[in-house]
Design a protein around this motif. Structure first.
Motif, PDB file in Angstrom:
ATOM      1  N   SER A   1     -19.131  15.938  23.064  1.00 36.77           N
ATOM      2  CA  SER A   1     -18.376  15.909  24.321  1.00 36.77           C
ATOM      3  C   SER A   1     -18.508  17.188  25.140  1.00 36.77           C
ATOM      4  O   SER A   1     -17.962  17.271  26.243  1.00 36.77           O
ATOM      5  CB  SER A   1     -16.894  15.654  24.027  1.00 36.77           C
ATOM      6  OG  SER A   1     -16.369  16.660  23.169  1.00 36.77           O
ATOM      7  N   TYR A   2     -19.233  18.174  24.626  1.00 35.00           N
ATOM      8  CA  TYR A   2     -19.391  19.423  25.368  1.00 35.00           C
ATOM      9  C   TYR A   2     -20.525  19.312  26.382  1.00 35.00           C
ATOM     10  O   TYR A   2     -21.410  18.470  26.264  1.00 35.00           O
ATOM     11  CB  TYR A   2     -19.655  20.586  24.412  1.00 35.00           C
ATOM     12  CG  TYR A   2     -18.415  21.038  23.661  1.00 35.00           C
ATOM     13  CD1 TYR A   2     -17.316  21.549  24.334  1.00 35.00           C
ATOM     14  CD2 TYR A   2     -18.358  20.958  22.282  1.00 35.00           C
ATOM     15  CE1 TYR A   2     -16.186  21.969  23.646  1.00 35.00           C
ATOM     16  CE2 TYR A   2     -17.227  21.373  21.581  1.00 35.00           C
ATOM     17  CZ  TYR A   2     -16.142  21.875  22.274  1.00 35.00           C
ATOM     18  OH  TYR A   2     -15.024  22.283  21.589  1.00 35.00           O
ATOM     19  N   SER A   3     -20.502  20.200  27.354  1.00 36.15           N
ATOM     20  CA  SER A   3     -21.469  20.169  28.453  1.00 36.15           C
ATOM     21  C   SER A   3     -22.876  20.535  27.968  1.00 36.15           C
ATOM     22  O   SER A   3     -23.042  21.176  26.916  1.00 36.15           O
ATOM     23  CB  SER A   3     -21.043  21.149  29.544  1.00 36.15           C
ATOM     24  OG  SER A   3     -21.156  22.483  29.076  1.00 36.15           O
TER      25      SER A   3
ATOM     26  N   GLU B   1     -32.314  15.735  29.102  1.00 33.21           N
ATOM     27  CA  GLU B   1     -31.463  15.280  28.003  1.00 33.21           C
ATOM     28  C   GLU B   1     -32.281  15.014  26.749  1.00 33.21           C
ATOM     29  O   GLU B   1     -31.838  15.317  25.629  1.00 33.21           O
ATOM     30  CB  GLU B   1     -30.696  14.022  28.410  1.00 33.21           C
ATOM     31  CG  GLU B   1     -29.651  13.598  27.389  1.00 33.21           C
ATOM     32  CD  GLU B   1     -28.810  12.422  27.845  1.00 33.21           C
ATOM     33  OE1 GLU B   1     -27.801  12.132  27.169  1.00 33.21           O
ATOM     34  OE2 GLU B   1     -29.162  11.792  28.865  1.00 33.21           O
TER      35      GLU B   1
ATOM     36  N   TYR C   1     -24.760  22.831  29.112  1.00 33.71           N
ATOM     37  CA  TYR C   1     -24.853  24.290  29.022  1.00 33.71           C
ATOM     38  C   TYR C   1     -24.400  24.783  27.650  1.00 33.71           C
ATOM     39  O   TYR C   1     -25.076  25.604  27.012  1.00 33.71           O
ATOM     40  CB  TYR C   1     -24.002  24.934  30.119  1.00 33.71           C
ATOM     41  CG  TYR C   1     -23.772  26.419  29.919  1.00 33.71           C
ATOM     42  CD1 TYR C   1     -24.717  27.355  30.343  1.00 33.71           C
ATOM     43  CD2 TYR C   1     -22.612  26.891  29.295  1.00 33.71           C
ATOM     44  CE1 TYR C   1     -24.518  28.715  30.153  1.00 33.71           C
ATOM     45  CE2 TYR C   1     -22.408  28.247  29.100  1.00 33.71           C
ATOM     46  CZ  TYR C   1     -23.363  29.154  29.532  1.00 33.71           C
ATOM     47  OH  TYR C   1     -23.159  30.501  29.317  1.00 33.71           O
TER      48      TYR C   1
END
Length: 395
Positions: free
Chosen positions: A231-233, A298, A235
């Protein structure tokens, strides 16, 4: 064997663990987690009491530490750390069964990263911190820290360092072992702090930044999130992937960089093999999962994150890679056994051992073809002793 020095050093390790527990104790008090605070206080008293008994009952008459004492001290220290370190979880009720708590603690201190917790987010702040702190301590090795603070037997502590540090060859960065250990820990702390700052700059909350940086540094892989890094970005995933790679590098390389000995870094066969394996693996995995994601960024990011996570034995996940094609999963499986560089916080076999084994095999083949020839195995331009090759083969 000098049993007294073994017991005395184990007592010192318990003193250090009691001091380490003061940090989660303060966190528990700060967040008004009264039950958890009492659990840490009880564990601190137990660690201090047992450590005092070990040091008083068996005061060392001789300060000699040889190879066998070094190995036994390491084994006893890790066992004592785990047995006492599991107490806060059980006393507070966070992990009711002691064996379960022991499993989680051993997994942390050994930086294995396996967990039996179904919902880590249900833990209190202090318990989450204590769960992620052991991988950071275990990454560099608690006995390395003991070497730093110990003024005893300065010429013999190399046996502790050799028993603690991973890799086929352990050398001194400085003439004194204590200075070597201090340099190693200083670089370790600096890299951890830099990662914390970069994670916070990407919007990760301070507490999560600290816990994730500690688990990344020790390549332990514990997360305070149930879905890990999913769930983290992007970056934050890139930053973590880069630092997993950095902590998989032999720390001697960073010392050489500080000394501006760049020619020696360029001669490091293991470093280039490690980086080359990562690059080739990312390409292979990216090709394999090219139809699984929408954008090229991605695809490369997911490949890079999982490749660096697996080769360094960190164990973080940014996606469910069990759904990936067989080629990608097989690449990750091979990386899991291969591991990072010797002298890093990573686990597994280590690139240097694999290189030495392959070169030893090549030498044997040459010897069969040319029986009278004299062949030696070299690494970084230096001849490797037969004793080291034998140890690698046995490993």
């Amino acid at each position: 064997m000098n049993h007294r020095i073994v017991l005395s050093t184990t007592g010192t390790v318990l003193y250090i663990e009691a001091a380490m527990m003061l940090i989660p104790l303060l966190i528990a008090m700060g967040f008004k987690e009264h039950k958890q605070a009492l659990a840490f206080l009880a564990a601190i008293l137990i660690a201090t009491g047992v450590g005092f008994l070990l040091r008083r009952v068996a005061p060392p008459q001789r300060q000699d530490i040889f190879s066998k004492e070094g190995f036994v001290i390491v084994a006893m220290a890790w066992l004592a750390l785990s047995l006492v370190g599991a107490l806060p979880f059980t006393i507070s009720g966070a992990i009711p069964h002691y064996i379960d708590a022991l499993f989680e603690t051993v997994s942390g201190f050994t930086t294995t990263g396996a967990t039996l917790l179904q919902d880590v987010e249900a833990l209190s702040y202090s318990m989450q911190f204590w769960r992620c702190f052991p991988p950071w301590i275990g990454g560099m090795g608690i006995l390395v820290f003991v070497t730093i603070i110990s003024a005893k037997a300065p010429d013999r502590t190399m046996h502790i360092l050799r028993a603690e540090m991973p890799g086929p060859i352990v050398g001194k960065l400085m003439p004194r072992i204590k200075d070597t250990a201090q340099i190693l820990y200083l670089m370790y702390v600096v890299l951890t702090v830099v990662q914390i700052v970069l994670l916070m700059a990407g919007g990760m909350p301070p507490f999560e930044s600290v816990t994730h940086a500690m688990a990344t540094a020790g390549t332990g892989g514990f997360s305070v999130k149930a879905d890990c890094f999913t769930s983290y970005s992007p970056y934050l995933q890139w930053v973590t992937a880069i630092f997993m790679t950095l902590f998989g590098v032999n720390f001697n390389v960073y010392y050489l960089a500080l000394r501006k000995k760049f020619k020696e870094i360029l001669r490091s066969t293991e470093l280039w093999a490690y980086l080359g394996i990562i690059l080739v693996s990312i390409v292979l995995v990216s090709i394999s999962i090219s139809t699984e994601y929408d954008t090229l960024e991605e695809i490369i990011r997911q490949s890079a994150f999982q490749v660096t996570s697996i080769i360094t034995t960190t164990g973080y996940a940014s996606t469910n890679f069990d759904l990936w094609p067989e080629l990608a999963k097989n690449v990750l499986l091979i990386l899991m056994f291969l591991g990072a560089c010797a002298g890093s916080t990573g686990g597994a076999i280590k690139c240097s051992r694999v290189l030495l084994l392959l070169r030893a095999i090549r030498r044997e083949i040459r010897q069969i073809i040319h029986p009278r020839s004299v062949n030696v195995v070299k690494l970084d331009g230096r001849v490797v002793e037969e004793k080291v090759l034998h140890t690698v083969t046995i490993f």
